[in-house]
Design an enzyme around this catalytic site. Structure first.
Site, mmCIF file in Angstrom:
data_model
loop_
_atom_site.group_PDB
_atom_site.id
_atom_site.type_symbol
_atom_site.label_atom_id
_atom_site.label_comp_id
_atom_site.label_asym_id
_atom_site.label_seq_id
_atom_site.Cartn_x
_atom_site.Cartn_y
_atom_site.Cartn_z
ATOM 1 N N HIS A 290 1.685 5.197 -2.562
ATOM 2 C CA HIS A 290 2.126 6.566 -2.229
ATOM 3 C C HIS A 290 3.436 6.988 -2.889
ATOM 4 O O HIS A 290 3.610 8.163 -3.198
ATOM 5 C CB HIS A 290 2.329 6.673 -0.712
ATOM 6 C CG HIS A 290 1.062 6.728 0.072
ATOM 7 N ND1 HIS A 290 0.243 7.835 0.111
ATOM 8 C CD2 HIS A 290 0.474 5.804 0.862
ATOM 9 C CE1 HIS A 290 -0.790 7.605 0.903
ATOM 10 N NE2 HIS A 290 -0.682 6.382 1.367
ATOM 11 N N GLU B 212 -5.144 9.827 -0.335
ATOM 12 C CA GLU B 212 -5.550 8.409 -0.239
ATOM 13 C C GLU B 212 -6.607 8.037 -1.273
ATOM 14 O O GLU B 212 -6.538 6.945 -1.851
ATOM 15 C CB GLU B 212 -6.090 8.113 1.166
ATOM 16 C CG GLU B 212 -5.049 8.071 2.263
ATOM 17 C CD GLU B 212 -4.050 6.904 2.149
ATOM 18 O OE1 GLU B 212 -3.184 6.802 3.015
ATOM 19 O OE2 GLU B 212 -4.125 6.109 1.192
ATOM 20 N N SER C 74 -3.686 1.041 -4.735
ATOM 21 C CA SER C 74 -3.111 -0.194 -4.185
ATOM 22 C C SER C 74 -4.190 -1.247 -3.931
ATOM 23 O O SER C 74 -3.903 -2.313 -3.375
ATOM 24 C CB SER C 74 -2.375 0.111 -2.866
ATOM 25 O OG SER C 74 -3.273 0.732 -1.955
ATOM 26 N N HIS D 159 0.848 -1.203 0.000
ATOM 27 C CA HIS D 159 0.000 0.000 0.000
ATOM 28 C C HIS D 159 0.882 1.252 0.000
ATOM 29 O O HIS D 159 0.725 2.142 -0.831
ATOM 30 C CB HIS D 159 -0.925 0.049 1.222
ATOM 31 C CG HIS D 159 -1.499 1.428 1.423
ATOM 32 N ND1 HIS D 159 -2.571 1.899 0.685
ATOM 33 C CD2 HIS D 159 -1.105 2.463 2.212
ATOM 34 C CE1 HIS D 159 -2.822 3.167 1.031
ATOM 35 N NE2 HIS D 159 -1.948 3.529 1.957
#
Ligand code: HBI
Ligand code: FE
Length: 298
Positions: A149, A190, A209, A144
């Site tokens: 990110h 996010e 993700s 993730h």
């Protein structure tokens, strides 16, 4: 889907003093900044294989669903062959935006997190999910954090936004407005979508993700899709245990960067004691791009 760290993180009682069941990682060897060494040599062949399968599965979706900037950036990180060596990735990142990633056991206190972003450092959980968690896990693992990110940290304007976001932390903490600032993180970094000449694309890490949410965020009739508005986002709650009921849409990363230069304090004051909007709300002032038909739409 990631648990909202802001909701679960008690900054006066950082993970190292919390009972172990609260957070998954091993916080017994953290430094002042919650950094640990990435145990690169300890990753097993099975873990590298799991990374390759997760990476391949997501990369099949990216040309159709990801923001063009994400596609450009992830190719530069050469992360398809296995769990990446953070030190090697930092050589690339440093040249592109000066960002540095470092290993952490998992979620870290808000104020430590904001300080890292303000100094162009991004914490990446070093452990990888179990085979049984391939499609869902509550806390951020290396897939993730890295796949979601890290690529956009290589994009100059997005990197500027991440730093500006971190710089907003201390003021928010001073005004007890971290829950409001966390909503901006949640609905952009996010779970953000961006309008492009090829239609809506994903740039939010929590979506990128996630195999299921990558398709859902763009294709499903259920969620609302509403044009980004700073006050609207700061005043809207979010779900941490299901796909989002509303996605907010920007037109460019420059727009995000400029939004963080608006004074937040007056908004914190104005919104502070007001009841937040429900995640699935559609309000009269909204620029609605798609009104959802799902559970959350009202
Ligand atoms: N810790 N490791 C880690 N990763 C995050 O994304 C994170 C965090 N702690 C706090 C936090 N995020 C929140 O402050 C943001 O969601 C706003
Ligand atoms: Fe995340």
């Amino acid at each position: 889907m990631q648990r909202d760290p802001a909701n679960t993180m008690d900054t006066d009682n950082p993970p190292s003093q919390r009972s172990s069941h609260a957070l998954r990682g091993d916080y017994s060897h953290i430094g002042q900044d919650y950094a640990v060494e990435q145990p690169f040599a300890q990753y097993t062949p099975e873990e590298h294989d799991r990374w390759r399968r997760l990476y391949r599965r997501q990369m099949e979706l990216m040309p159709r669903y990801a923001a063009h900037e994400f596609l450009d950036c992830i190719e530069r990180l050469d992360a398809s062959g296995g769990i990446p060596d953070f030190a090697r990735v930092n050589e690339t990142l440093r040249k592109l935006t000066g960002f540095k990633i470092f290993a952490v056991p998992g979620l870290i206190p808000d104020d430590v997190f904001f300080d890292h972003l303000a100094n162009r450092r991004f914490p990446v959980s070093w452990w990888i999910r179990e085979e049984s968690e391939l499609d869902y896990l509550e806390e951020p693992d290396v897939f993730h954090d890295f796949f979601g990110h890290v690529p956009l940290l290589a994009h100059p304007v997005f990197a500027d936004y991440m730093q500006e976001y971190g710089r907003a932390g201390p003021r928010a903490k001073q005004m007890n407005a971290i829950p409001l600032l966390s909503r901006l993180y949640w609905y952009t970094i996010e779970f953000g979508l961006i309008r492009t000449k090829d239609g809506l694309r994903v740039y939010g890490a929590g979506i990128l993700s996630s195999k299921g949410e990558t398709v859902y965020a763009i294709e499903s009739e259920k969620p609302n899709r509403i044009a980004f508005d700073l006050e609207r986002v700061l005043s809207t709650e979010f779900r941490i245990d299901a796909y989002q009921e509303t996605y907010f849409i920007i037109d460019s990363f420059e727009q995000l960067f400029h939004e963080t230069h608006k004074p937040f304090a007056p908004l914190y004051e104005k919104l502070g004691d007001r009841k937040p909007n429900a995640p699935g709300a559609v309000l009269p002032g909204d620029d609605v791009i798609h009104r959802g038909i799902g559970a959350g739409s009202s």
